[in-house]
Design a protein around this motif. Structure first.
Motif, PDB file in Angstrom:
ATOM      1  N   UNK A  21      -0.125   1.209   2.388  1.00 52.09           N
ATOM      2  CA  UNK A  21      -1.303   1.478   3.224  1.00 52.09           C
ATOM      3  C   UNK A  21      -2.588   1.345   2.410  1.00 52.09           C
ATOM      4  N   UNK A  22      -2.585   1.845   1.171  1.00 46.08           N
ATOM      5  CA  UNK A  22      -3.784   1.753   0.330  1.00 46.08           C
ATOM      6  C   UNK A  22      -4.118   0.297  -0.004  1.00 46.08           C
ATOM      7  N   UNK A  27      -7.873  -4.143   0.597  1.00 44.81           N
ATOM      8  CA  UNK A  27      -8.113  -5.529   0.990  1.00 44.81           C
ATOM      9  C   UNK A  27      -9.182  -5.629   2.080  1.00 44.81           C
ATOM     10  N   UNK A  28      -9.176  -4.692   3.009  1.00 44.58           N
ATOM     11  CA  UNK A  28     -10.140  -4.697   4.108  1.00 44.58           C
ATOM     12  C   UNK A  28     -11.418  -3.931   3.762  1.00 44.58           C
TER      13      UNK A  28
END
Length: 53
Positions: A21-22, A27-28
């Motif tokens: 998730x991290x 990335x976003x």
């Protein structure tokens, strides 16, 4: 594939691997705070302990 980031709490470098998730948040660019597994465990344990106090 992985990214190398610094833990916000202990300031030690660690790797974010694809599928975590991290990794997606990095990335976003949705989050600037990243915690290694050891610090995440400490934070989670403290939250549980304080909840029951």
């Amino acid at each position: 594939m992985h990214y190398k980031v610094t833990c916000t709490s202990c300031k030690r470098p660690f790797k974010l691997y694809e599928g975590e998730e991290q990794y997606k948040q990095f990335k976003e660019r949705k989050s600037q705070l990243f915690y290694c597994e050891e610090c995440k465990h400490k934070i989670r344990f403290d939250a549980i302990r304080n909840f029951f106090s």
